[in-house]
Design a protein around this motif. Structure first.
Motif, short mmCIF file in Angstrom:
data_model
loop_
_atom_site.label_atom_id
_atom_site.label_comp_id
_atom_site.label_asym_id
_atom_site.label_seq_id
_atom_site.Cartn_x
_atom_site.Cartn_y
_atom_site.Cartn_z
N ASP A 166 0.84 -1.20 0.00
CA ASP A 166 0.00 0.00 0.00
C ASP A 166 0.88 1.25 0.00
O ASP A 166 1.74 1.41 0.86
CB ASP A 166 -0.90 -0.01 1.23
CG ASP A 166 -1.97 1.06 1.16
OD1 ASP A 166 -1.96 1.85 0.19
OD2 ASP A 166 -2.81 1.10 2.08
N PRO A 167 0.71 2.18 -0.98
CA PRO A 167 1.52 3.39 -1.00
C PRO A 167 1.28 4.28 0.21
O PRO A 167 2.14 5.07 0.59
CB PRO A 167 1.09 4.11 -2.27
CG PRO A 167 0.11 3.26 -2.97
CD PRO A 167 -0.16 2.06 -2.13
N ALA A 168 0.14 4.11 0.89
CA ALA A 168 -0.15 4.91 2.07
C ALA A 168 0.76 4.53 3.23
O ALA A 168 0.93 5.29 4.18
CB ALA A 168 -1.61 4.76 2.47
N LEU A 169 1.35 3.35 3.17
CA LEU A 169 2.25 2.90 4.22
C LEU A 169 3.44 3.85 4.36
O LEU A 169 3.82 4.23 5.46
CB LEU A 169 2.73 1.49 3.91
CG LEU A 169 3.68 0.84 4.93
CD1 LEU A 169 2.98 0.68 6.26
CD2 LEU A 169 4.14 -0.51 4.42
N LEU A 170 4.01 4.28 3.23
CA LEU A 170 5.13 5.23 3.26
C LEU A 170 4.66 6.56 3.83
O LEU A 170 5.35 7.16 4.65
CB LEU A 170 5.72 5.41 1.86
CG LEU A 170 6.88 6.39 1.76
CD1 LEU A 170 8.08 5.88 2.55
CD2 LEU A 170 7.27 6.62 0.32
N ASP A 171 3.48 7.02 3.39
CA ASP A 171 2.97 8.28 3.89
C ASP A 171 2.80 8.25 5.41
O ASP A 171 3.14 9.20 6.10
CB ASP A 171 1.61 8.62 3.24
CG ASP A 171 1.77 9.00 1.77
OD1 ASP A 171 2.91 9.34 1.37
OD2 ASP A 171 0.78 8.94 1.03
N LYS A 172 2.27 7.15 5.93
CA LYS A 172 2.06 7.05 7.37
C LYS A 172 3.38 6.96 8.11
O LYS A 172 3.53 7.49 9.19
CB LYS A 172 1.20 5.84 7.68
CG LYS A 172 -0.24 6.03 7.29
CD LYS A 172 -1.11 5.27 8.23
CE LYS A 172 -2.54 5.54 7.89
NZ LYS A 172 -3.22 6.22 8.96
N ALA A 173 4.38 6.29 7.53
CA ALA A 173 5.65 6.11 8.22
C ALA A 173 6.49 7.39 8.20
O ALA A 173 7.12 7.72 9.19
CB ALA A 173 6.43 4.98 7.57
N VAL A 174 6.49 8.11 7.11
CA VAL A 174 7.36 9.27 6.98
C VAL A 174 6.64 10.55 7.35
O VAL A 174 7.23 11.46 7.92
CB VAL A 174 7.90 9.35 5.54
CG1 VAL A 174 8.71 10.59 5.31
CG2 VAL A 174 8.71 8.13 5.19
#
Length: 186
Positions: free
Chosen positions: A18-26
């Protein structure tokens, strides 16, 4: 630090792809500008290949002038390609100081050849750049044809130390003499 790091439950809910995973992590990100494209090297100047081929063909088909080719009043001209045209024009006008000369009048071709070779060798050894060779017009030659003049010109064209030659201006011998520009001694 509430809200800066996602809860464990939020992490579990996200799929690994899920591309949102990077958004949530960073967190929030901003796009940086692309680096400017480096300037290209200038293109090389075009080569006139056809002109060069035509020049080579002309050189290959040229010949050494023969006695039949030269009339008594014809001017003689020869220039190697490496000699600048400006220097050749100066030679033709007689603007170079003649540093030595040889008179080949009344000499047969064989004797004239020996004298001319010795003269040019000595001129090179002395570091001379411009010499005059008096060969005559050939008006009194047997059969009315010049013999010495075409031989001298043919010999000079074959020498590596001769950059150019031209018939002398009228006050320096006219078509009965050549001004010869020699290369720098090595």
């Amino acid at each position: 630090m509430a809200g800066s790091r996602p809860d464990d439950e939020d992490w579990q809910a996200l799929d690994d792809n899920d591309p949102a995973l990077l958004d949530k992590a960073v967190g929030p990100v901003r796009r940086i500008k692309d680096a400017p494209v480096p300037p290209r090297a200038p293109r090389p100047r075009p080569r006139p290949r056809q002109f060069e081929a035509d020049e080579q063909a002309a050189i290959a088909t040229s010949h050494t002038p023969q006695a039949d080719d030269l009339a008594a009043g014809d001017a003689s001209l020869y220039r190697r390609p490496e000699l600048p045209l400006r220097a050749f024009k100066r030679l033709r006008r007689g603007l170079y100081t003649v540093q030595d000369e040889i008179d080949l009048h009344q000499a047969g071709v064989e004797l004239a050849g020996e004298l001319l070779r010795a003269f040019l060798r000595e001129a090179r050894e002395r570091g001379l750049r411009c010499v005059r060779i008096v060969h005559g017009k050939g008006l009194r030659s047997a059969g009315g044809r010049a013999v010495l003049r075409p031989w001298v010109e043919g010999h000079l064209r074959q020498r590596n130390d001769v950059l150019a030659f031209s018939s002398a201006p009228a006050q320096q011998g006219g078509t009965g003499a050549l001004l010869v520009l020699l290369s720098d001694p090595a």
